[in-house]
Design an enzyme around this catalytic site. Sequence first.
Site, PDB file in Angstrom:
ATOM      1  N   ARG A 182      21.430  38.974 -44.398  1.00  0.00           N
ATOM      2  CA  ARG A 182      22.663  38.792 -43.686  1.00  0.00           C
ATOM      3  C   ARG A 182      23.145  39.812 -42.758  1.00  0.00           C
ATOM      4  O   ARG A 182      24.002  40.025 -41.899  1.00  0.00           O
ATOM      5  CB  ARG A 182      23.763  38.815 -44.695  1.00  0.00           C
ATOM      6  CG  ARG A 182      24.390  37.325 -44.946  1.00  0.00           C
ATOM      7  CD  ARG A 182      25.427  37.656 -45.990  1.00  0.00           C
ATOM      8  NE  ARG A 182      26.193  36.700 -46.281  1.00  0.00           N
ATOM      9  CZ  ARG A 182      26.353  35.784 -47.297  1.00  0.00           C
ATOM     10  NH1 ARG A 182      25.355  35.957 -48.036  1.00  0.00           N
ATOM     11  NH2 ARG A 182      27.326  35.000 -47.340  1.00  0.00           N
ATOM     12  N   LYS A 236      24.319  25.606 -47.184  1.00  0.00           N
ATOM     13  CA  LYS A 236      22.755  26.376 -47.455  1.00  0.00           C
ATOM     14  C   LYS A 236      22.629  26.022 -48.912  1.00  0.00           C
ATOM     15  O   LYS A 236      21.646  25.822 -49.214  1.00  0.00           O
ATOM     16  CB  LYS A 236      22.907  27.801 -47.272  1.00  0.00           C
ATOM     17  CG  LYS A 236      23.393  28.329 -45.740  1.00  0.00           C
ATOM     18  CD  LYS A 236      23.187  29.773 -45.577  1.00  0.00           C
ATOM     19  CE  LYS A 236      24.506  30.638 -46.318  1.00  0.00           C
ATOM     20  NZ  LYS A 236      25.726  30.188 -45.627  1.00  0.00           N
ATOM     21  N   ARG A 255      35.568  26.543 -59.238  1.00  0.00           N
ATOM     22  CA  ARG A 255      35.854  26.877 -57.865  1.00  0.00           C
ATOM     23  C   ARG A 255      35.585  28.285 -57.659  1.00  0.00           C
ATOM     24  O   ARG A 255      35.822  29.165 -58.320  1.00  0.00           O
ATOM     25  CB  ARG A 255      37.019  26.460 -57.334  1.00  0.00           C
ATOM     26  CG  ARG A 255      37.276  25.000 -57.122  1.00  0.00           C
ATOM     27  CD  ARG A 255      38.654  24.437 -56.881  1.00  0.00           C
ATOM     28  NE  ARG A 255      38.806  23.247 -57.121  1.00  0.00           N
ATOM     29  CZ  ARG A 255      38.692  22.077 -56.554  1.00  0.00           C
ATOM     30  NH1 ARG A 255      38.259  22.458 -55.009  1.00  0.00           N
ATOM     31  NH2 ARG A 255      38.824  20.773 -56.617  1.00  0.00           N
ATOM     32  N   ARG A 278      35.494  22.450 -52.136  1.00  0.00           N
ATOM     33  CA  ARG A 278      34.316  22.543 -52.619  1.00  0.00           C
ATOM     34  C   ARG A 278      34.506  22.921 -54.207  1.00  0.00           C
ATOM     35  O   ARG A 278      35.238  23.910 -54.574  1.00  0.00           O
ATOM     36  CB  ARG A 278      33.346  23.177 -52.115  1.00  0.00           C
ATOM     37  CG  ARG A 278      33.224  24.574 -52.102  1.00  0.00           C
ATOM     38  CD  ARG A 278      32.311  25.184 -50.998  1.00  0.00           C
ATOM     39  NE  ARG A 278      32.108  26.668 -51.095  1.00  0.00           N
ATOM     40  CZ  ARG A 278      31.260  27.301 -50.315  1.00  0.00           C
ATOM     41  NH1 ARG A 278      30.233  26.658 -49.582  1.00  0.00           N
ATOM     42  NH2 ARG A 278      31.129  28.733 -50.476  1.00  0.00           N
ATOM     43  N   ARG A 306      34.986  35.716 -44.127  1.00  0.00           N
ATOM     44  CA  ARG A 306      33.592  35.662 -44.123  1.00  0.00           C
ATOM     45  C   ARG A 306      33.027  34.958 -42.866  1.00  0.00           C
ATOM     46  O   ARG A 306      31.805  35.278 -42.431  1.00  0.00           O
ATOM     47  CB  ARG A 306      33.200  34.532 -45.482  1.00  0.00           C
ATOM     48  CG  ARG A 306      33.683  35.250 -46.637  1.00  0.00           C
ATOM     49  CD  ARG A 306      33.812  34.165 -48.041  1.00  0.00           C
ATOM     50  NE  ARG A 306      32.678  33.442 -48.137  1.00  0.00           N
ATOM     51  CZ  ARG A 306      32.651  32.242 -48.742  1.00  0.00           C
ATOM     52  NH1 ARG A 306      33.818  31.653 -49.190  1.00  0.00           N
ATOM     53  NH2 ARG A 306      31.732  31.619 -48.946  1.00  0.00           N
TER      54      ARG A 306
HETATM   55  P1  AMP Z   1      27.499  33.540 -50.650  1.00  0.00           P
HETATM   56  O1  AMP Z   1      27.415  33.086 -51.893  1.00  0.00           O
HETATM   57  O2  AMP Z   1      26.196  33.329 -49.961  1.00  0.00           O
HETATM   58  O3  AMP Z   1      28.452  32.926 -49.648  1.00  0.00           O
HETATM   59  O4  AMP Z   1      27.875  35.068 -50.607  1.00  0.00           O
HETATM   60  C1  AMP Z   1      29.243  35.293 -51.436  1.00  0.00           C
HETATM   61  C2  AMP Z   1      29.656  36.846 -51.062  1.00  0.00           C
HETATM   62  O5  AMP Z   1      28.390  37.638 -51.492  1.00  0.00           O
HETATM   63  C3  AMP Z   1      29.548  37.131 -49.518  1.00  0.00           C
HETATM   64  O6  AMP Z   1      30.855  36.833 -48.927  1.00  0.00           O
HETATM   65  C4  AMP Z   1      29.267  38.735 -49.542  1.00  0.00           C
HETATM   66  O7  AMP Z   1      30.435  39.271 -49.912  1.00  0.00           O
HETATM   67  C5  AMP Z   1      28.117  38.782 -50.638  1.00  0.00           C
HETATM   68  N1  AMP Z   1      26.687  38.461 -50.278  1.00  0.00           N
HETATM   69  C6  AMP Z   1      26.040  37.598 -50.598  1.00  0.00           C
HETATM   70  N2  AMP Z   1      24.975  37.681 -49.890  1.00  0.00           N
HETATM   71  C7  AMP Z   1      24.805  38.849 -49.336  1.00  0.00           C
HETATM   72  C8  AMP Z   1      24.099  39.501 -48.467  1.00  0.00           C
HETATM   73  N3  AMP Z   1      22.732  39.191 -48.212  1.00  0.00           N
HETATM   74  N4  AMP Z   1      24.521  40.764 -48.102  1.00  0.00           N
HETATM   75  C9  AMP Z   1      25.656  41.097 -48.146  1.00  0.00           C
HETATM   76  N5  AMP Z   1      26.589  40.494 -48.570  1.00  0.00           N
HETATM   77  C10 AMP Z   1      26.185  39.464 -49.352  1.00  0.00           C
END
Ligand code: AMP
Length: 227
Positions: A97, A22, A169, A136, A181
């Site tokens: 989400r 993404k 990282r 990554r 996750r």
């Molecule tokens: P990401 O960078 O999108 O993988 O997000 C990293 C972490 O941030 C996720 O594993 C969640 O803990 C939190 N997070 C990011 N976006 C959301 C969202 N829209 N709702 C809830 N938690 C989020």
Amino acid sequence: MSDEVITRPPVIILLGPPGAGKGTQARMLEEAFGLVQLSTGDLLRAAVAAGTHAGLAAKAVMEAGGLVSDAIVLDILADRMAAEDVSAGVILDGFPRTAAQAEALDRLLAERGQKVDTAISLEVEDEAMVDRIAGRFTCAECGEGYHDTHKQPARAGACDKCGGTAFKRRADDKAETVRERLKAYHAQTAPLIAYYEGKGVQDRVDAMASIAEVRSALRTIVSRVSD
Ligand code: AMP
């Protein structure tokens, strides 16, 4: 009647589990279409680094691979959406989400005379995601993404995009956290595919293909909806 054409800033959602690409793809679309990438993960990491109230509340949940509360995420998102630059249109990466976030987004957009133009599901196999994520890293300067085996910088130790030499990282990219996750994705986020299908704005892309092939498929979809 006026025949003036009113162009609405496009709203593109990228849905998909961690590791689906993404962030990488959102940055490419940002450049190609002049849209703004809006990642709630990036916004939350910035809040954690800045030690804000929201950041303090989110930190432990993020480290455990769970989802931060809707209230915190919606607050952060609404703040970001109020900024001038998003008027060009946005690519939402990692948001919404949950069903509550999707509904809140619809309300927020309706107030602005906007709507979701497409929610693109990046379809991948879970087993491949742990490997993709574990390798990554990103440029500490500009955020360009790399991978130990799939996408090394052209010149070792220097970012292709900005020439920066520091890389980082993510703390939650450890295998056991990635599994949490993925669980959160399937339990709370995957049902949004049906939500957007019901609204007739769902698209799907095979994201097991190469970065270039995925980019091309996404460009076709985004060109269609941003006409
Ligand atoms: P990401 O960078 O999108 O993988 O997000 C990293 C972490 O941030 C996720 O594993 C969640 O803990 C939190 N997070 C990011 N976006 C959301 C969202 N829209 N709702 C809830 N938690 C989020």
